[in-house]
Write a protein that holds these residues in place. Structure first.
Motif, PDB file in Angstrom:
ATOM      1  N   SER A  16       0.930  -1.155   0.109  1.00 31.35           N
ATOM      2  CA  SER A  16       0.046   0.062  -0.147  1.00 31.35           C
ATOM      3  C   SER A  16       0.976   1.406  -0.016  1.00 31.35           C
ATOM      4  N   LEU A  17       1.872   1.104   0.942  1.00 33.88           N
ATOM      5  CA  LEU A  17       2.706   2.496   0.926  1.00 33.88           C
ATOM      6  C   LEU A  17       3.396   2.701  -0.538  1.00 33.88           C
ATOM      7  N   PHE A  18       4.023   1.737  -1.137  1.00 39.34           N
ATOM      8  CA  PHE A  18       4.801   1.910  -2.593  1.00 39.34           C
ATOM      9  C   PHE A  18       3.612   2.170  -3.562  1.00 39.34           C
ATOM     10  N   ALA A  19       2.687   1.545  -3.411  1.00 37.42           N
ATOM     11  CA  ALA A  19       1.538   1.702  -4.570  1.00 37.42           C
ATOM     12  C   ALA A  19       1.074   3.216  -4.076  1.00 37.42           C
ATOM     13  N   GLY A  20       0.837   3.556  -3.145  1.00 37.31           N
ATOM     14  CA  GLY A  20       0.538   4.862  -2.991  1.00 37.31           C
ATOM     15  C   GLY A  20       1.591   6.178  -3.444  1.00 37.31           C
ATOM     16  N   ILE A  21       2.721   5.696  -3.358  1.00 41.10           N
ATOM     17  CA  ILE A  21       3.597   6.767  -3.788  1.00 41.10           C
ATOM     18  C   ILE A  21       3.677   6.828  -5.411  1.00 41.10           C
ATOM     19  N   ALA A  22       3.688   5.530  -5.752  1.00 37.52           N
ATOM     20  CA  ALA A  22       3.730   5.661  -7.560  1.00 37.52           C
ATOM     21  C   ALA A  22       2.476   6.145  -7.823  1.00 37.52           C
ATOM     22  N   CYS A  23       1.505   5.776  -7.342  1.00 38.40           N
ATOM     23  CA  CYS A  23       0.153   6.326  -7.725  1.00 38.40           C
ATOM     24  C   CYS A  23       0.038   7.671  -7.786  1.00 38.40           C
ATOM     25  N   GLY A  24       0.689   8.372  -6.525  1.00 35.83           N
ATOM     26  CA  GLY A  24       0.408   9.722  -6.337  1.00 35.83           C
ATOM     27  C   GLY A  24       1.126  10.776  -7.522  1.00 35.83           C
ATOM     28  N   MET A  25       2.482  10.060  -7.826  1.00 36.09           N
ATOM     29  CA  MET A  25       3.147  10.724  -8.774  1.00 36.09           C
ATOM     30  C   MET A  25       2.410  10.520 -10.197  1.00 36.09           C
ATOM     31  N   ILE A  26       2.073   9.151 -10.681  1.00 36.62           N
ATOM     32  CA  ILE A  26       1.494   8.976 -11.801  1.00 36.62           C
ATOM     33  C   ILE A  26       0.187   9.659 -12.274  1.00 36.62           C
ATOM     34  N   GLY A  27      -0.504   9.490 -10.891  1.00 40.08           N
ATOM     35  CA  GLY A  27      -2.020   9.967 -10.934  1.00 40.08           C
ATOM     36  C   GLY A  27      -1.991  11.503 -11.285  1.00 40.08           C
ATOM     37  N   THR A  28      -1.114  12.048 -10.404  1.00 36.89           N
ATOM     38  CA  THR A  28      -1.091  13.765 -10.746  1.00 36.89           C
ATOM     39  C   THR A  28      -0.961  13.933 -12.221  1.00 36.89           C
TER      40      THR A  28
END
Length: 279
Positions: A16-28
């Protein structure tokens, strides 16, 4: 607290932590560039890669990643080089991926593969290999954003202006499409193909309620993604409901709570500026 004694639960937290970081950057990037429909097309096209993996006995995540990357590049190529409308190009690869996935899954020899964890997600099935893959992706994304931050922001909001500044827009676009595809596939186990589009859009919408600065949206959306995954994981465990659906439900609930808080704050400030006068 006894949940933390289980390895699968600790794996879910790290995932969840690393997916949140990746999705935070990509999603923006996806939200600011208005590529939500494209990300949905890539997400559903990945089902074709899963079918290829099941049929030929390959790792389904790796085959889905390869198919998704090729689909992302294909959408970009059709829409920019072949004069095909972007929504039409998305529909082509969306339908192609789903058709190939259904056909090859049905023809796969042996027992029928369990598609539920890919379609609807099961965060508790995340393995250490998945965690290392998400960690590697997060590091690569962070390095790319740090070295090309201004170019990414320029392309996100005004690609024509970026071209006038002699920014290599093609390089940024294709690289980000590659990262979008990889992020989508590596996050499938969290919420599944059906709901994955929400994971890279809803946290960014929530962050945008409080700030409009690009970097702040990345930080806030990453935090919201992580919190949403954790809260959804705990609640799904205690209520015995699918984790993927509950994670998305929590993220959407957080969005509406954020909108309510912002609305109350605006009304409060308005009353402060324009106090009513009585007799």
């Amino acid at each position: 607290m006894e949940l933390f004694d289980y390895a699968f639960f600790r794996n879910a937290l790290w995932g969840s932590l690393f997916a949140g970081i990746a999705c935070g950057m990509i999603g923006t990037y996806v939200v600011s560039r208005r590529l939500v429909f494209i990300s949905g097309g890539i997400t559903h096209a990945s089902f074709g890669g899963l079918g290829i993996g099941f049929y030929f006995g390959l790792n389904p995540i790796l085959s889905a990643m390869g198919f998704s990357v090729l689909s992302a590049f294909g959408i970009e190529w059709l829409s920019t080089k072949q004069g095909v409308r972007e929504d039409s190009a998305i529909a082509v690869f969306w339908s192609l991926g789903m058709a190939i996935g259904i056909i090859l899954t049905f023809l796969s020899p042996g027992y029928a593969p369990n598609l539920s964890e890919y379609l609807f997600g099961n965060i508790l099935t995340i393995t250490k290999t998945d965690i290392w893959a998400l960690l590697t992706l997060s590091v690569l994304l962070a390095m790319f954003f740090l070295t090309h931050y201004q170019a990414i922001v320029s392309v996100s909001f005004d690609i024509e202006f970026a071209k006038t500044r002699r920014i290599s827009t093609r390089f940024i676009e294709y690289t980000m499409m590659f990262f979008i595809a990889v992020t989508i596939v590596l996050s499938i186990r969290l919420v599944g193909i059906v709901l994955l589009m929400s994971l890279i859009t809803v946290p960014q919408m929530t962050a945008n309620v409080f700030t409009v600065k690009y970097s702040h949206i990345i930080y806030l959306s990453s935090a919201f993604s992580f919190v949403g995954c954790i809260v959804g994981l705990f609640l799904s465990y205690y209520l015995n409901v699918p984790s993927g659906a509950f994670i998305i439900f929590v993220l959407i609930l957080m969005f509406f709570i954020a909108k309510a808080i912002k609305s109350i704050d605006k009304k409060s400030k308005k009353r402060t500026r324009n106090p009513s006068t009585g007799d």
